[in-house]
Motif scaffolding. Structure first.
Motif, mmCIF file in Angstrom:
data_model
loop_
_atom_site.group_PDB
_atom_site.id
_atom_site.type_symbol
_atom_site.label_atom_id
_atom_site.label_comp_id
_atom_site.label_asym_id
_atom_site.label_seq_id
_atom_site.Cartn_x
_atom_site.Cartn_y
_atom_site.Cartn_z
ATOM 1 N N PHE A 250 54.848 56.776 54.812
ATOM 2 C CA PHE A 250 55.509 55.537 55.232
ATOM 3 C C PHE A 250 56.299 54.864 54.090
ATOM 4 O O PHE A 250 57.517 54.637 54.235
ATOM 5 C CB PHE A 250 54.488 54.598 55.883
ATOM 6 C CG PHE A 250 55.076 53.308 56.377
ATOM 7 C CD1 PHE A 250 56.276 53.282 57.079
ATOM 8 C CD2 PHE A 250 54.432 52.094 56.146
ATOM 9 C CE1 PHE A 250 56.829 52.093 57.531
ATOM 10 C CE2 PHE A 250 54.977 50.900 56.593
ATOM 11 C CZ PHE A 250 56.172 50.900 57.277
ATOM 12 N N PRO A 251 55.658 54.584 52.941
ATOM 13 C CA PRO A 251 56.468 53.967 51.866
ATOM 14 C C PRO A 251 57.581 54.879 51.372
ATOM 15 O O PRO A 251 58.661 54.410 50.999
ATOM 16 C CB PRO A 251 55.447 53.685 50.749
ATOM 17 C CG PRO A 251 54.199 54.390 51.119
ATOM 18 C CD PRO A 251 54.231 54.670 52.588
ATOM 19 N N LYS A 252 57.314 56.193 51.406
ATOM 20 C CA LYS A 252 58.348 57.135 50.959
ATOM 21 C C LYS A 252 59.597 57.038 51.851
ATOM 22 O O LYS A 252 60.729 56.927 51.379
ATOM 23 C CB LYS A 252 57.738 58.555 51.009
ATOM 24 C CG LYS A 252 58.726 59.683 50.855
ATOM 25 C CD LYS A 252 59.186 59.774 49.419
ATOM 26 C CE LYS A 252 60.230 60.858 49.242
ATOM 27 N NZ LYS A 252 60.950 60.687 47.983
ATOM 28 N N VAL A 253 59.348 57.046 53.168
ATOM 29 C CA VAL A 253 60.457 56.986 54.128
ATOM 30 C C VAL A 253 61.170 55.635 54.045
ATOM 31 O O VAL A 253 62.399 55.561 54.065
ATOM 32 C CB VAL A 253 59.918 57.260 55.565
ATOM 33 C CG1 VAL A 253 60.934 56.887 56.622
ATOM 34 C CG2 VAL A 253 59.512 58.725 55.701
ATOM 35 N N LYS A 254 60.377 54.569 53.892
ATOM 36 C CA LYS A 254 60.982 53.227 53.775
ATOM 37 C C LYS A 254 61.910 53.167 52.564
ATOM 38 O O LYS A 254 63.022 52.661 52.645
ATOM 39 C CB LYS A 254 59.880 52.180 53.587
ATOM 40 C CG LYS A 254 59.497 51.473 54.845
ATOM 41 C CD LYS A 254 58.802 50.147 54.598
ATOM 42 C CE LYS A 254 57.487 50.279 53.873
ATOM 43 N NZ LYS A 254 56.690 49.056 53.858
ATOM 44 N N VAL A 365 46.245 49.891 57.047
ATOM 45 C CA VAL A 365 46.568 51.237 57.525
ATOM 46 C C VAL A 365 45.537 52.273 57.072
ATOM 47 O O VAL A 365 45.143 53.164 57.827
ATOM 48 C CB VAL A 365 47.995 51.644 57.075
ATOM 49 C CG1 VAL A 365 48.294 53.096 57.424
ATOM 50 C CG2 VAL A 365 49.027 50.736 57.732
ATOM 51 N N GLU A 366 45.018 52.115 55.843
ATOM 52 C CA GLU A 366 44.087 53.142 55.339
ATOM 53 C C GLU A 366 42.778 53.185 56.123
ATOM 54 O O GLU A 366 42.026 54.146 56.029
ATOM 55 C CB GLU A 366 43.830 52.974 53.831
ATOM 56 C CG GLU A 366 43.018 51.766 53.423
ATOM 57 C CD GLU A 366 43.874 50.542 53.110
ATOM 58 O OE1 GLU A 366 45.054 50.500 53.536
ATOM 59 O OE2 GLU A 366 43.364 49.608 52.463
ATOM 60 N N LYS A 367 42.500 52.156 56.920
ATOM 61 C CA LYS A 367 41.247 52.108 57.685
ATOM 62 C C LYS A 367 41.380 52.743 59.070
ATOM 63 O O LYS A 367 40.384 53.039 59.732
ATOM 64 C CB LYS A 367 40.817 50.646 57.878
ATOM 65 C CG LYS A 367 40.381 49.970 56.616
ATOM 66 C CD LYS A 367 39.000 50.470 56.241
ATOM 67 C CE LYS A 367 38.574 49.988 54.882
ATOM 68 N NZ LYS A 367 37.447 50.744 54.346
#
Ligand code: FAD
Ligand code: MLT
Ligand code: ZN
Length: 485
Positions: A250-254, A365-367
């Motif tokens: 997600f952060p990579k794509v953002k 998200v990690e949960k």
């Protein structure tokens, strides 16, 4: 009705006939009659989980007619249920007992559209997809999109503060709605159909009705700002081997796509297998091998060449550096729809597989996948998960970009026993990670008594005070939304 403050519907049926009463079950021959099957769809929710027994459905054609009906009900202490497209997933839009259903499907005019500002003013009963097509012809689009777009009403969307597939880019209806026209529980019309972007004069009353689920007023008109429809869309779906990989993606794509990223959705292998087994014809798995997780990303921008270039560079890097195991990119609008159908048909596929317990949670998200796995292993250890068991499948999917997880638990039957296997465990778990038990679907009948898992006692008391202020007789959507309502 159970509630003391409301009159039985029987007294209304003996009242003089009204042109507003279009569907009524009575022996009075001057009133159009309907048999039980005509009424069933208004009394039953989309999941077939909640059923009421209202003998009366009213379908007003104007705000004035809504106000007259509501005022009549107020004077006589009769409970009402505002109903839009009846696609809600928490039992809020159908009666609990024999409340009058005020269905807005006949209140469906587009009032105006300003092509300079993109501001749309329309009746609350307009279907979301109809509005999207209408503004689409002028180069705009609705700021929200849902799998239920062909049936849900904009009034229902506002009443539930629906999130959906465009939330990541265009944000909440709390930001996009500019004004509302609302019929209050005593029949007064609150005319707040402003089209102003800026207006700091006093309390912003419309915000109270956004997400109020028909508990304090009936929305009859909506003014909403629509964004420009991007000239170019791209959709890609990836297969990934772990939830950690989904999270990292997600952060990579953002970072790589920046302003053109318009959706980042995920679903797990269990959801994919439901879709393959039960969704409508034409929905196909584009991958040769199965993957534990899938991510769908959409871009929308004003310059196709620019977007294609950005996306191609990203896809190459994602595959080469093993951010993802596999990926497909839609090459035309048909393929775009086919890829979206994989994600959008999960609710329908789950519904075809059995009776669905739906949980709509937000949390870090990690949960998210931890909870889905824990749910599965809990059922497995009790021997209640599998073909011909109490539950046939537990699927995880949702709007990762918004921190919103949907867990669907497919059961053989709805039963108190099945519910006890899931609740309160799932709510306690969510509360322990400071999550919300209602990210976007609302509280409705399902979670009226559960709000305390996500809100403090003081907040709930203030909400109850507000409910009393607007609806002192408690006739709007009783037994829903708030404890003791
Ligand atoms: P209804 O179901 O008729 O009513 C919902 C609630 O709003 C009820 O409490 C009702 O009393 C109240 N209400 C309805 N109209 C009015 C009005 N005019 N004034 C006051 N109160 C009113 N939701 C999401 O948030 N995101 C999604 O991605 C999403 N996807 C979905 C996909 C599918 C296949 C389905 C079936 C549902 C989905 N939903 C989603 C849930 C649902 O579609 C939304 O909550 C939608 O906004 C409900 O609109 P409706 O017109 O069907 O309202
Ligand atoms: C979705 O994201 O598909 C909707 O919220 C509907 C659902 O969860 O069933
Ligand atoms: Zn959703």
């Amino acid at each position: 009705l159970n509630a003391d403050h409301v009159t039985s519907i029987a007294s209304l049926l003996s009242a003089p006939s009204s042109s507003l009463l279009t569907t009524i079950s009575t022996s009075d021959s001057s009133i159009p009659t309907a048999d039980a099957s005509d009424l069933e769809s208004f009394n039953t929710d989309w999941m077939n989980k909640y059923k009421g027994q209202s003998p009366l459905v009213v379908k007003p054609k104007s705000t004035k007619e809504v106000a007259d009906v509501v005022n009549y009900c107020y004077e006589h202490g009769i409970a009402v249920v505002p109903q839009g497209g009846n696609t809600g997933l928490v039992g809020g839009g159908v009666p609990v007992h024999d409340e009058v259903v005020i269905n807005l499907s006949n209140l469906n005019n587009i009032r105006s559209f300003d092509e300079v500002s993109g501001t749309l003013v329309c009746d609350a009963g307009c279907v979301l997809e109809v509005l999207d097509n209408h503004v689409g012809e002028k180069g705009y689009m609705m700021p929200l999109d849902l799998g239920a777009k062909g049936s849900c009403h904009i009034g229902g969307n506002v009443a539930t503060n629906a999130g959906g597939l465009r939330f990541l880019r265009y944000g909440s209806l709390h930001g996009n709605v500019l004004g509302l026209e609302v019929v209050l529980p005593d029949g007064r019309i609150l005319d707040g159909l402003s089209t102003l972007r800026k207006d700091n004069t006093g309390f912003d009353l419309k915000q109270l009705f956004i997400g109020s689920e028909g508990s304090i007023g009936l929305i009859t008109g909506v003014s909403i700002v629509t964004p420009r429809r991007p000239a170019a869309f791209n959709v890609s779906v990836f297969g990934l081997n772990s939830f950690e990989a989904v999270q990292k993606l997600f952060p990579k794509v953002k970072a790589s796509l920046g302003e053109i990223l318009s959706a980042f959705e995920f679903f797990d292998a269990h959801a994919m297998s439901l879709v393959k087994g039960h969704a409508t014809a034409g929905v196909k798995d584009p991958f040769e091998a199965a993957h534990p997780f899938y991510v769908l990303i959409e871009t929308g921008g004003s310059n196709k060449d620019h977007d294609d270039e950005k996306l191609s560079a990203l896809l190459e890097e994602l595959i080469e550096d093993e951010w993802v195991d596999d990926g497909v990119l839609a090459e035309n609008t048909t393929q775009i729809s086919q890829l979206w159908a994989l994600r959008e048909s999960i609710p329908e596929a789950a519904g075809k597989a059995g009776r669905v317990y739906k949980y709509d949670l937000s949390m870090p998200v990690e949960k998210m996948n931890e909870l889905v796995e824990e749910m599965r292993s809990r059922f497995e250890s009790k021997g209640i998960l599998g073909a011909d068991k109490m539950f046939s499948s537990v699927v995880g999917y949702g709007h990762i970009g918004d921190g919103n997880l949907h867990i669907n638990i497919v059961a053989k039957e709805y039963s108190d026993e099945a519910e006890r296997e899931i609740e309160p465990f799932i709510y306690e778990w969510t509360s322990n990670v400071n999550g919300s038990i209602s990210a976007e679907h609302g509280l409705g009948r399902m979670k009226a008594e559960k709000i305390g898992y996500s809100k403090s006692d003081e907040s709930i008391r203030i909400m109850q005070d507000l409910k009393k202020l607007f609806d002192p007789k408690g006739i709007f959507n009783p037994h829903k939304y708030l404890p003791g309502a």
